[in-house]
Scaffold this motif. Structure first.
Motif, PDB file in Angstrom:
ATOM      1  N   ALA A 492      16.802 -48.926 105.651  1.00  0.00           N
ATOM      2  CA  ALA A 492      17.516 -48.081 104.677  1.00  0.00           C
ATOM      3  C   ALA A 492      18.191 -46.915 105.383  1.00  0.00           C
ATOM      4  O   ALA A 492      19.327 -46.528 105.038  1.00  0.00           O
ATOM      5  CB  ALA A 492      16.535 -47.580 103.623  1.00  0.00           C
ATOM      6  N   LEU A 493      17.519 -46.359 106.386  1.00  0.00           N
ATOM      7  CA  LEU A 493      18.087 -45.240 107.139  1.00  0.00           C
ATOM      8  C   LEU A 493      19.381 -45.649 107.825  1.00  0.00           C
ATOM      9  O   LEU A 493      20.390 -44.921 107.802  1.00  0.00           O
ATOM     10  CB  LEU A 493      17.063 -44.749 108.168  1.00  0.00           C
ATOM     11  CG  LEU A 493      17.494 -43.560 109.040  1.00  0.00           C
ATOM     12  CD1 LEU A 493      17.761 -42.325 108.187  1.00  0.00           C
ATOM     13  CD2 LEU A 493      16.413 -43.266 110.078  1.00  0.00           C
ATOM     14  N   ASN A 495      21.357 -48.236 106.990  1.00  0.00           N
ATOM     15  CA  ASN A 495      22.382 -48.584 106.001  1.00  0.00           C
ATOM     16  C   ASN A 495      23.016 -47.342 105.375  1.00  0.00           C
ATOM     17  O   ASN A 495      24.204 -47.337 105.017  1.00  0.00           O
ATOM     18  CB  ASN A 495      21.773 -49.459 104.898  1.00  0.00           C
ATOM     19  CG  ASN A 495      21.595 -50.905 105.341  1.00  0.00           C
ATOM     20  OD1 ASN A 495      22.392 -51.401 106.148  1.00  0.00           O
ATOM     21  ND2 ASN A 495      20.558 -51.567 104.834  1.00  0.00           N
ATOM     22  N   GLN A 496      22.229 -46.282 105.226  1.00  0.00           N
ATOM     23  CA  GLN A 496      22.723 -45.078 104.559  1.00  0.00           C
ATOM     24  C   GLN A 496      23.495 -44.154 105.502  1.00  0.00           C
ATOM     25  O   GLN A 496      24.216 -43.269 105.047  1.00  0.00           O
ATOM     26  CB  GLN A 496      21.538 -44.319 103.938  1.00  0.00           C
ATOM     27  CG  GLN A 496      20.854 -45.078 102.794  1.00  0.00           C
ATOM     28  CD  GLN A 496      19.528 -44.433 102.371  1.00  0.00           C
ATOM     29  OE1 GLN A 496      19.187 -43.355 102.853  1.00  0.00           O
ATOM     30  NE2 GLN A 496      18.808 -45.116 101.491  1.00  0.00           N
ATOM     31  N   PHE A 497      23.328 -44.362 106.802  1.00  0.00           N
ATOM     32  CA  PHE A 497      24.002 -43.471 107.746  1.00  0.00           C
ATOM     33  C   PHE A 497      25.461 -43.910 107.913  1.00  0.00           C
ATOM     34  O   PHE A 497      25.728 -45.081 108.179  1.00  0.00           O
ATOM     35  CB  PHE A 497      23.287 -43.518 109.105  1.00  0.00           C
ATOM     36  CG  PHE A 497      23.584 -42.327 109.964  1.00  0.00           C
ATOM     37  CD1 PHE A 497      22.853 -41.150 109.825  1.00  0.00           C
ATOM     38  CD2 PHE A 497      24.616 -42.364 110.897  1.00  0.00           C
ATOM     39  CE1 PHE A 497      23.124 -40.051 110.614  1.00  0.00           C
ATOM     40  CE2 PHE A 497      24.899 -41.264 111.683  1.00  0.00           C
ATOM     41  CZ  PHE A 497      24.151 -40.097 111.554  1.00  0.00           C
TER      42      PHE A 497
END
Length: 862
Positions: A492-493, A495-497
């Motif tokens: 998730a980290l 993908n969100q960056f």
């Protein structure tokens, strides 16, 4: 059905012999495939949650089963006349003894099956000291054997400064030293132990200090028990068989006749064991006793037949005709005794313990096999005996001067007088005995320990006592603290960056790596992928983005490294401090101890600095420093690479599950008063803990199986006699025997262990056997005579003699087990004899008294 067996045995005797011989030979051939298994871990199914956790902990923290080799220094020749003078430096630190310890360690490191990198000995561990440049200095504690006392004392001072080694590798008294030998496969422990023993025997004798060498540890105790159990299997059953043969000869004085029950017993044992092994089952401590349990049960019916045949047969009569009459009389009682006995053992299949299930299943089948063999082979054999042998039988059995006959008559006559003259008093006395026994049952202590399967003077027990007296403990248990809170999701980290298009391909590849990575290492995998990308020649803008992402990942890793944070390590340290005060915990070790030692040596070397640092960064630096040692892998025995789990290693001086339970309860009580931080959970692992789990499973399972079998047998008794009253009477000896046996266990303080637990099934089967025969014959005699007094008196002739013979044959027949070197076999021998003697006495004393007092219902007038 009886007529079928009689017809088969009478008309197809040779076929009976042939089929039995073929089955026995086929089964005997299978025994060559025997595989021994004495691992208590296998008392639990592979899918049992606690066993799964135990194996996961071992794998996660790279923990291995270990053999403990120890040497205890004895009288110093040089100081023999000076009391304690000269001993203050610790006699184990003799250069000569240290030289032998060093030589033995070097030899152990060369053995196949040893996890060499994890061997703990004075010469394989680090001495941690403060370096001159503000770093740590790691050097081998004892790289070579000390040449003199000065060098030996340097070793002593180094050990005493390292809490993780003190009282683990060297005892607090300075009288003993140990080597911990982790092994790849616990099934190799016996072979490794034997190799170590042989090397120790070749070590040069010391002059100034003597040393007694010992080898212990659960793996070697279990494996050695397996080797000795295999030998005992080949001795105990034949010895018991020989004793039974001799006792049968004393009673019947006719070797051709008593060969028959011995053939039945041996064929039953061989076919049953051969079937078990041929089906691929390993022989556990439980199944190793199948032969011993089956022997008395297989002989019982044959002895009943021989007893009645010898009393009924008269010279000149047809042996075939007499044996047909005898089998006709005894068929129904023998059928139901076989069914009830097998039901008792089949009920063990309800327990959640695989070896007990196998044990119960195969003994149950063996009992039914013995019944079939008895009803076919015995009549076929006796009907073909020569007239000369039968005449000798009569001469032996009916001669008034026969001493054994007179003794048996005197015994049964005494029982007749007591039972029929003191009916009320007997019932009151047995009621009182049962009341005391019930109280005794409440005092039973459930306890087991594989080391206690050996006699007190066995080298394993001696070693266990000696080393646990000197050291913090040779038994291991583990407490694992785990962060169960939601960790930062690496995927998730990523993908969100926000990433530029230039890094799209790299991002896709990184996501693929994360998909297959272990959940505990995903942030580490992502950090490594970023590090690799920084050298791939991306643009400055992309590099800046990657560096920003790296900072985010590092921050997430720091936040997620729970057990790098001082406040969480403090929780571990406080728990250890509590455990230190517990009398059964010799010592505990954890990541907190490593960090404290490094902190002390980096700061001042002063004991005041043996504490946790105040920041996570300092903890991380200390751990990084420790990884420069010769044994960096030791770190991962106490914490996972993502610092989400940490392990506390407990050294216990006792492997008794009762003691382990006390430690568990103490820890649970501590957590009630000192709750773990939110998101942190704990779980137990280790062999000492698994012993508690399978013991609890065994006791609950045995209780369920005994109660269910008791109800099944009661229903069978009611159906057999078609009478509720007779059903209750049949259960009376069984109930009294079980109550008395287990009440006595509680009263004398004998631990309720695995062999005693399964003996309940044998008690049920054999106790009801005598009652069935007694009640069936009493009913038959009463139907013929209609006289209550005559019936009860007649029961003390042939029926009582048959029961007494059976009880004496089995009770005395298994006395050879008392000479066994293994405690479970001794226990079985004692309790087999007790069960037979008590159940026979209760049957002959209580049943007649109860039947007389209940005669309106037991002996109704036609």
């Amino acid at each position: 059905m009886a007529s079928f067996f009689i017809k088969v045995s009478s008309t197809h005797g040779k076929w009976v012999y042939g089929i039995l011989a073929v089955l026995t030979l086929i089964a005997a051939w299978q025994i060559r495939l025997i595989q021994i298994d004495t691992d208590p871990e296998n008392m639990l199914p592979e899918e049992h949650p606690q066993r799964v956790i135990h194996n996961e902990v071992k794998q996660t923290f790279s923990m291995y089963d270990a053999i403990v080799v120890g040497v205890v220094a004895t009288q110093s020749h040089d100081n023999a006349g000076r009391g304690n003078a000269g001993r203050e430096n610790g006699v184990i630190y003799s250069p000569e003894l240290l030289k032998n310890i060093h030589a033995l360690t070097e030899y152990i490191l060369q053995l196949d099956g040893v996890v060499t990198q994890d061997v703990m000995a004075l010469s394989t561990v680090d001495n941690i000291r403060q370096g001159s440049d503000g770093t740590l200095n790691f050097s081998w504690l004892m790289p070579t054997a000390p040449k003199d006392t000065v060098q030996a004392l340097e070793v002593k001072h180094a050990v005493e400064r390292l809490p993780m080694l003190y009282n683990t590798l060297v005892s607090e008294t300075g009288k003993a030293a140990a080597i911990y030998v982790p092994i790849v496969d616990k099934n190799q422990s016996y072979a490794i132990g034997q190799a170590i023993r042989q090397f120790i025997a070749k070590l040069p004798e010391t002059q100034s200090v003597n040393g007694d060498w010992h080898i212990t540890g659960l793996p070697i105790a279990e494996d050695q028990f397996g080797k000795e159990m295999f030998v005992q299997m080949g001795i105990a059953a034949p010895a018991a068989g020989l004793m039974i043969f001799l006792l049968l000869f004393v009673f019947f004085r006719n070797i051709p006749l008593i060969v028959a029950p011995m053939v039945v017993a041996m064929a039953t044992v061989i076919i049953t064991m051969g079937s078990l092994i041929g089906m691929g089952f390993t022989v556990h401590i439980m199944s190793s006793m199948i032969a011993i349990f089956l022997m008395p049960i297989a002989v019982v019916d044959a002895v009943h037949i021989l007893s009645e045949f010898s009393d009924r047969y008269k010279p000149g009569e047809s042996a075939a005709s007499v044996i047909q009459t005898v089998v006709g009389h005894l068929y129904k009682p023998m059928l139901f005794t076989s069914l009830t006995s097998s039901a008792g053992f089949f009920s063990l299949m309800l327990t959640p313990i695989p070896p007990v299930q196998i044990f119960g299943a195969y003994i149950g089948m063996g009992i039914l096999l013995a019944f079939i063999v008895t009803l076919t082979f015995i009549p076929a054999y006796i009907s073909r005996m020569s007239p000369k042998a039968l005449v000798k039988l009569q001469q032996a059995m009916h001669t008034s001067h026969s001493q054994n006959r007179t003794l048996l008559q005197k015994m049964t006559e005494a029982l007749r007088v007591i039972s029929l003259r003191y009916k009320g008093g007997l019932l009151v006395a047995f009621a009182l005995v049962c009341g005391v026994s019930v109280w005794g049952i409440s005092q039973i202590q459930i306890n087991d320990n594989p080391v206690r399967w050996f006699k007190a003077d066995h080298e394993i027990r001696v070693a266990d006592t000696a080393l646990n007296k000197e050291f913090a403990g040779t038994y291991n248990a583990y407490i694992v603290l785990k962060n169960s809170a939601n960790a930062i999701d690496a995927k998730a980290l990523l993908n969100q960056f926000p990433l530029p298009d230039e890094l799209a391909a790299w991002s896709k590849g990184a996501l693929s790596e994360l998909a297959v990575a272990h959940s505990d290492n995903k942030l580490t995998v992502l950090a490594m992928a970023i590090d690799d990308a920084l050298f791939e020649g991306y643009s400055d803008a992309a590099i800046a983005v990657l560096e920003g992402l790296a900072e985010k990942v590092d921050a997430a890793r720091v936040q997620g490294n729970v057990f790098q944070q001082p406040e969480y390590l403090a929780v571990v340290s406080q728990l250890q401090a509590f455990l230190t005060e517990h009398p059964l915990v010799g010592k505990s070790q954890s990541l907190a101890d490593i960090v404290k030692v490094v902190n002390r040596e980096l700061l001042s070397g002063d004991p005041l600095d043996y504490r946790l640092p105040h920041s996570q960064q300092a903890v991380a630096q200390h751990i990084l420093q420790y990884q420069s040692s010769h044994r960096p892998q030791d770190l991962w025995h106490f914490v996972t690479p993502d610092y989400q789990q940490t392990l506390i290693w407990l050294q216990l001086t006792s492997g008794d599950n009762q003691d382990m339970t006390q430690v568990i309860n103490a820890v649970n009580g501590y957590f009630e008063g000192n709750p773990l931080p939110e998101g942190i959970t704990h779980q137990w692992a280790g062999k000492a803990y698994l012993n508690v789990v399978w013991q609890d499973n065994m006791v609950a399972g045995m209780l369920d199986s005994l109660l269910s079998a008791f109800l099944i047998v009661f229903v069978m008794m009611v159906l057999l006699f078609r009478s509720f009253v007779f059903g209750i009477l049949a259960m009376l000896p069984l109930t009294i025997t079980i109550t008395f046996i287990y009440g006595a266990i509680g009263l004398v303080g004998k631990d309720y262990d695995m062999p005693i637990a399964v003996l309940s099934a044998l008690t049920l089967g054999l106790s009801v056997d005598f009652a069935i025969h007694f009640l069936a014959r009493a009913r038959e005699i009463y139907r013929q005579t209609g006289d209550v007094n005559f019936t009860l008196n007649a029961m003390f002739d042939e029926p009582a003699s048959a029961i007494s013979r059976n009880a004496l044959v089995i009770a005395l027949g298994f006395t050879p087990l008392l000479l066994a070197p293994l405690v479970p076999y001794i226990t079985v021998g004692v309790f087999l004899a007790s069960i037979m003697a008590i159940s026979a006495l209760v049957t002959l004393l209580v049943l007649p008294a109860a039947m007389f007092l209940l005669k309106p219902w037991v002996f109704p007038k036609e």
